[in-house]
Design an enzyme around this catalytic site. Structure first.
Site, PDB file in Angstrom:
ATOM      1  N   ARG A   1       0.850  -1.215   0.000  1.00 19.01           N
ATOM      2  CA  ARG A   1       0.000   0.000   0.000  1.00 19.01           C
ATOM      3  C   ARG A   1       0.871   1.245   0.000  1.00 19.01           C
ATOM      4  O   ARG A   1       0.540   2.244  -0.643  1.00 19.01           O
ATOM      5  CB  ARG A   1      -0.928  -0.007   1.210  1.00 19.01           C
ATOM      6  CG  ARG A   1      -2.229  -0.756   1.021  1.00 19.01           C
ATOM      7  CD  ARG A   1      -2.036  -2.227   0.675  1.00 19.01           C
ATOM      8  NE  ARG A   1      -3.253  -2.972   0.551  1.00 19.01           N
ATOM      9  CZ  ARG A   1      -3.787  -3.707   1.536  1.00 19.01           C
ATOM     10  NH1 ARG A   1      -3.193  -3.813   2.707  1.00 19.01           N
ATOM     11  NH2 ARG A   1      -4.906  -4.362   1.330  1.00 19.01           N
TER      12      ARG A   1
ATOM     13  N   ASP B   1       0.295  -7.125  -2.805  1.00 16.85           N
ATOM     14  CA  ASP B   1      -1.128  -6.930  -2.506  1.00 16.85           C
ATOM     15  C   ASP B   1      -1.762  -6.370  -3.774  1.00 16.85           C
ATOM     16  O   ASP B   1      -1.102  -6.286  -4.811  1.00 16.85           O
ATOM     17  CB  ASP B   1      -1.309  -6.003  -1.287  1.00 16.85           C
ATOM     18  CG  ASP B   1      -2.558  -6.376  -0.491  1.00 16.85           C
ATOM     19  OD1 ASP B   1      -3.647  -6.361  -1.084  1.00 16.85           O
ATOM     20  OD2 ASP B   1      -2.438  -6.692   0.703  1.00 16.85           O
TER      21      ASP B   1
ATOM     22  N   HIS C   1      -6.217 -10.541  -3.258  1.00 19.87           N
ATOM     23  CA  HIS C   1      -5.278  -9.414  -3.143  1.00 19.87           C
ATOM     24  C   HIS C   1      -4.240  -9.406  -4.264  1.00 19.87           C
ATOM     25  O   HIS C   1      -3.085  -9.050  -4.049  1.00 19.87           O
ATOM     26  CB  HIS C   1      -4.559  -9.453  -1.785  1.00 19.87           C
ATOM     27  CG  HIS C   1      -5.456  -9.093  -0.641  1.00 19.87           C
ATOM     28  ND1 HIS C   1      -5.718  -7.798  -0.280  1.00 19.87           N
ATOM     29  CD2 HIS C   1      -6.157  -9.862   0.224  1.00 19.87           C
ATOM     30  CE1 HIS C   1      -6.545  -7.776   0.766  1.00 19.87           C
ATOM     31  NE2 HIS C   1      -6.829  -9.023   1.090  1.00 19.87           N
TER      32      HIS C   1
ATOM     33  N   ASP D   1      -6.026 -14.629   2.620  1.00 12.87           N
ATOM     34  CA  ASP D   1      -7.078 -13.863   3.280  1.00 12.87           C
ATOM     35  C   ASP D   1      -8.014 -13.195   2.281  1.00 12.87           C
ATOM     36  O   ASP D   1      -7.634 -12.899   1.144  1.00 12.87           O
ATOM     37  CB  ASP D   1      -6.463 -12.777   4.179  1.00 12.87           C
ATOM     38  CG  ASP D   1      -5.565 -11.822   3.394  1.00 12.87           C
ATOM     39  OD1 ASP D   1      -4.822 -12.301   2.517  1.00 12.87           O
ATOM     40  OD2 ASP D   1      -5.622 -10.604   3.648  1.00 12.87           O
ATOM     41  N   GLU D   2      -9.227 -12.985   2.754  1.00 13.54           N
ATOM     42  CA  GLU D   2     -10.202 -12.091   2.117  1.00 13.54           C
ATOM     43  C   GLU D   2     -10.470 -12.391   0.641  1.00 13.54           C
ATOM     44  O   GLU D   2     -10.678 -11.467  -0.146  1.00 13.54           O
ATOM     45  CB  GLU D   2      -9.758 -10.626   2.283  1.00 13.54           C
ATOM     46  CG  GLU D   2      -9.770 -10.196   3.727  1.00 13.54           C
ATOM     47  CD  GLU D   2      -9.439  -8.735   3.936  1.00 13.54           C
ATOM     48  OE1 GLU D   2     -10.100  -8.111   4.763  1.00 13.54           O
ATOM     49  OE2 GLU D   2      -8.510  -8.211   3.269  1.00 13.54           O
TER      50      GLU D   2
ATOM     51  N   TYR E   1      -3.337  -4.705  15.329  1.00 12.61           N
ATOM     52  CA  TYR E   1      -3.211  -4.030  14.037  1.00 12.61           C
ATOM     53  C   TYR E   1      -2.865  -2.563  14.316  1.00 12.61           C
ATOM     54  O   TYR E   1      -3.683  -1.807  14.835  1.00 12.61           O
ATOM     55  CB  TYR E   1      -4.520  -4.136  13.246  1.00 12.61           C
ATOM     56  CG  TYR E   1      -4.592  -5.354  12.346  1.00 12.61           C
ATOM     57  CD1 TYR E   1      -3.860  -6.510  12.639  1.00 12.61           C
ATOM     58  CD2 TYR E   1      -5.389  -5.355  11.203  1.00 12.61           C
ATOM     59  CE1 TYR E   1      -3.926  -7.624  11.815  1.00 12.61           C
ATOM     60  CE2 TYR E   1      -5.459  -6.466  10.374  1.00 12.61           C
ATOM     61  CZ  TYR E   1      -4.726  -7.595  10.681  1.00 12.61           C
ATOM     62  OH  TYR E   1      -4.802  -8.692   9.857  1.00 12.61           O
TER      63      TYR E   1
ATOM     64  N   ASP F   1      -2.534  -0.100  12.459  1.00 19.39           N
ATOM     65  CA  ASP F   1      -3.190   0.963  11.684  1.00 19.39           C
ATOM     66  C   ASP F   1      -4.516   1.360  12.330  1.00 19.39           C
ATOM     67  O   ASP F   1      -5.113   2.363  11.919  1.00 19.39           O
ATOM     68  CB  ASP F   1      -3.431   0.532  10.230  1.00 19.39           C
ATOM     69  CG  ASP F   1      -4.235  -0.751  10.109  1.00 19.39           C
ATOM     70  OD1 ASP F   1      -4.081  -1.649  10.979  1.00 19.39           O
ATOM     71  OD2 ASP F   1      -5.029  -0.876   9.162  1.00 19.39           O
TER      72      ASP F   1
ATOM     73  N   TRP G   1      -0.244  -2.402   8.753  1.00 16.07           N
ATOM     74  CA  TRP G   1      -0.900  -2.215   7.450  1.00 16.07           C
ATOM     75  C   TRP G   1      -0.775  -0.754   7.083  1.00 16.07           C
ATOM     76  O   TRP G   1      -0.975   0.127   7.922  1.00 16.07           O
ATOM     77  CB  TRP G   1      -2.370  -2.646   7.546  1.00 16.07           C
ATOM     78  CG  TRP G   1      -2.512  -4.108   7.818  1.00 16.07           C
ATOM     79  CD1 TRP G   1      -2.805  -4.698   9.016  1.00 16.07           C
ATOM     80  CD2 TRP G   1      -2.343  -5.175   6.877  1.00 16.07           C
ATOM     81  NE1 TRP G   1      -2.830  -6.063   8.869  1.00 16.07           N
ATOM     82  CE2 TRP G   1      -2.553  -6.396   7.571  1.00 16.07           C
ATOM     83  CE3 TRP G   1      -2.034  -5.229   5.516  1.00 16.07           C
ATOM     84  CZ2 TRP G   1      -2.465  -7.641   6.948  1.00 16.07           C
ATOM     85  CZ3 TRP G   1      -1.952  -6.471   4.900  1.00 16.07           C
ATOM     86  CH2 TRP G   1      -2.163  -7.654   5.607  1.00 16.07           C
TER      87      TRP G   1
ATOM     88  N   GLU H   1      -2.204   1.419   4.737  1.00 18.54           N
ATOM     89  CA  GLU H   1      -3.146   2.302   4.022  1.00 18.54           C
ATOM     90  C   GLU H   1      -3.055   3.748   4.502  1.00 18.54           C
ATOM     91  O   GLU H   1      -3.124   4.687   3.711  1.00 18.54           O
ATOM     92  CB  GLU H   1      -4.592   1.818   4.219  1.00 18.54           C
ATOM     93  CG  GLU H   1      -4.972   0.596   3.420  1.00 18.54           C
ATOM     94  CD  GLU H   1      -4.772  -0.693   4.185  1.00 18.54           C
ATOM     95  OE1 GLU H   1      -3.914  -0.727   5.097  1.00 18.54           O
ATOM     96  OE2 GLU H   1      -5.468  -1.676   3.866  1.00 18.54           O
TER      97      GLU H   1
END
Ligand code: ACM
Length: 639
Positions: A285, A314, A384, A448-449, A542, A544, A592, A594
């Site tokens: 990111r 990612d 991702h 993930d995700e 986390y 962030d 993370w 972002e």
């Protein structure tokens, strides 16, 4: 720096849409009128209803990228401003970092020009300033140690040795170890007085080294007498930790004499609570140059953390040079208004890239190894994967309907396809190169995700599912990840992944380590299924996440608020039944990126929570003490 010609002000208010409403005001600070332009911005608070905007036309969105046009025929004279409102948001804004992170204009001649932005203002409700993150704190024993040792029974001295030096007859290895920790200290604190000297000093104390077979590899013991220091250690890692403890003690006492002292007598008997003491960094990111990675690894070593989990790929970028596929780090990193990948998360008018060459990776891995930090690389698959799919379009099923599914971050069709044969050829080559670069027994493969519904509009996936009797996205994910695990096993490596690796049938527990990020319960369930787990719950670890609920506190909120007090107090092992505790291998901070648009944001969010997690990883539960931590944490080095 040239003065800015355009500035975008943004505010959010709770009224005006199901999730409130943005008001944007573009100021023309230039000397020329503006017409026939478009405005683009990046924001994690996304527009999901294109019609819900006023005095502007919504043109397009890709993940966090948004583009608008002013009303037909609109002209913005110098000194004037244009205001438009945007409802139809995907969620409420909760913090000042939830608005436009960057913006630019595309002029009528197709040039892109920068637009300055500030953090999001709150209107229609009280904009609370950020509270103090740490209380003043106080120490019972006046020693500046982070993490706090397992056992300390020491008496504070009045004076302070100027330096510590190797006793006569120290081995070359012991002298080198002092030199290495001294170099680490100088890198972290360039203006600090050296804690060690290789030459003896009449104003110092000698360190007498002793290697002991009955101590663990990371264990050490220190005995203080006021005249000399005895350092016993199990192996090189324990010796480094013992020397780091000495460096922290002496530096704290030197620079903060009203709070901290150096021991005149007594002992420290120390070893880590967990074998996996990790810190993850998302370099996709935001890109972090090699020097920053090296410095972060230095900081980990200072806190006696031993795993650097490097999130190299990612949706936003693939940052690892793979010589078989050069486009991964040309097309797969470049974000710009006219590039295949649009600006995201702070990118603006100028294209940005950044990747790690294999030579840089080798240097980073060697730097880490010298500090007893293991680098665990992650390529995040099958989800991702937008950047990889842009770099290598042949990874996609050409017959799959475009935008047939969206990731939670808003990327369309972003997962490697388990039914495309090239997927496996690609991964075999990627892993071939990775195992040459990374000596760790672990390779992290994400997992993930993956959006529910992924691949369901891919004819190739449909055919494979029919042939193999597979139904649904997650069973297909399990099929894919089992193949990935086989590739790693064939290369003598173990699979690490995020907790969703267990979905749809998983990959088999044997030799698999999963990271429980969604919540703490998931970790216990995985341990019950037989997986080894590392606890990284977003709600506590986390970094962030915002550190307070106040609007003016920067950071994300989707996993809640992780105050430093909560991060410190959180006991990952807490609810594990006794019989499952041995499956919990340790804890890890996750950075993370972002929101980490600058070093300022990085340091503001990572500290003091990183040393809090280091203490959770190292210090026995009964020795944890929040007020002591609060008193010592301000001494942390920062990036
Ligand atoms: C994750 O936060 N998606 C692992």
């Amino acid at each position: 720096m040239l003065p800015v010609s355009y500035r975008l002000e943004s505010a959010w208010q709770p009224e005006g849409g199901p999730h409130g409403r943005f008001t944007f005001t573009l100021f023309n600070l230039s000397d020329s009128p503006l017409s026939g332009f478009r405005l683009a911005y990046t924001s994690l608070t996304r527009v999901v209803d294109p019609a819900a905007c006023d005095n502007a036309t919504f043109l397009r969105r890709n993940a966090n990228f948004h583009e608008f046009a002013p009303p037909e025929g609109f002209a913005l004279a110098p000194g004037e401003n244009w205001t438009f409102t945007v409802g139809g948001l995907n969620r409420q804004a909760k913090h000042c970092t939830d608005g436009a992170k960057s913006a630019y204009l595309t002029l009528s001649d197709a040039r892109h020009v920068p637009v300055a932005v500030s953090d999001l203002r709150l209107e229609g409700a009280t904009s609370e300033p950020p509270p103090a993150r740490l209380p003043e704190g106080h120490v019972g024993l006046p020693f500046a140690l982070q993490p706090w040792p397992a056992k300390i029974d020491a008496v504070a001295g009045e004076g302070l040795p100027a330096v510590l030096f190797p006793a006569a007859n120290s081995s070359t290895e012991d002298i080198r170890a002092i030199s290495d920790v001294l170099a680490l200290f100088h890198r972290l604190f360039p203006a600090g007085h050296a804690p060690f000297s290789l030459a003896p000093s009449g104003q110092g104390q000698p360190i007498v080294f002793a290697k002991r077979g009955d101590l663990g590899v990371e264990a050490y013991r220190l005995a203080f007498s006021g005249r000399e220091i005895r350092l016993e250690y199990g192996a090189a890692a324990g010796r480094q930790y013992g020397l780091t403890t000495l460096a922290q003690l002496i530096d704290g006492a030197r620079n903060h004499a009203t709070k901290f002292r150096f021991p005149a007598a007594g002992t420290i008997v120390d070893q880590p609570r967990y074998g996996w003491r990790g810190c993850h960094l998302d370099v996709s990111r935001q890109f972090y140059p090699t020097a920053d990675i090296m410095r972060l690894i230095d900081i980990l070593a200072w806190f006696k953390l031993n795993i650097f989990h490097w999130h190299l790929t990612d949706d936003e970028a693939w940052r690892l040079e793979i010589r078989a596929y050069p486009t991964l780090t040309t097309l797969g990193v470049l974000r710009g208004p006219d590039e295949p990948m649009l600006p995201q998360l702070g990118n603006g008018a100028d294209p940005v890239g950044g990747f790690y060459s294999q030579e840089e990776v080798k240097a980073i891995v060697a730097h880490a190894a010298a500090l007893h930090v293991e680098v665990v690389p992650e390529i995040d698959i099958p989800g991702h994967s937008t950047a990889a799919l842009v770099a290598l379009p042949e990874l996609a099923d050409g017959q799959e309907a475009p935008e047939s599914y969206y990731s939670v971050q808003g990327y369309p069709n972003n997962a490697l396809n388990p039914a495309v044969p090239f997927t496996y050829e690609f991964l075999e080559k990627v892993f071939d190169e990775m195992v040459e670069l990374f000596p760790s027994q672990y390779i992290h493969v994400g997992g993930d995700e993956v959006a529910d519904g992924s691949w369901m509009a891919s004819p190739l996936a449909r055919k494979l599912m029919e042939e193999e009797g597979i139904s649904g996205t997650f069973a297909l994910q399990s099929y894919f990840l089992k193949k990935v695990k086989q590739m790693l096993t064939a290369r003598g490596r173990k699979l690490v992944g995020w907790n969703e690796v267990a979905h749809g049938g998983g990959v088999g527990t044997d030799g698999t380590l999963l990271m429980a990020w969604e919540n703490p319960k998931v970790g216990i369930e995985l341990a019950r299924e037989g997986y080894d787990v590392v606890m990284t719950p977003g709600q506590a670890y986390y970094l962030d996440m915002a550190q307070a609920e106040a609007w003016q506190e920067p950071g994300a909120s989707w996993a809640g608020t992780a105050t430093p007090a909560h991060t410190y107090a959180y006991e990952a092992e807490g609810e594990f039944p006794e019989e499952l505790k041995s499956r919990m291998k340790g804890v890890q901070a996750c950075i993370w990126s972002e929101h980490f648009l600058s070093r300022g944001y990085f340091n503001r969010l990572v500290f003091p929570r990183l040393p809090a997690i280091a203490e959770a990883a190292w210090t026995p539960k009964e020795q944890k003490n929040w007020l002591r931590f609060a008193a010592i944490a301000p001494l942390s080095p920062i990036l």
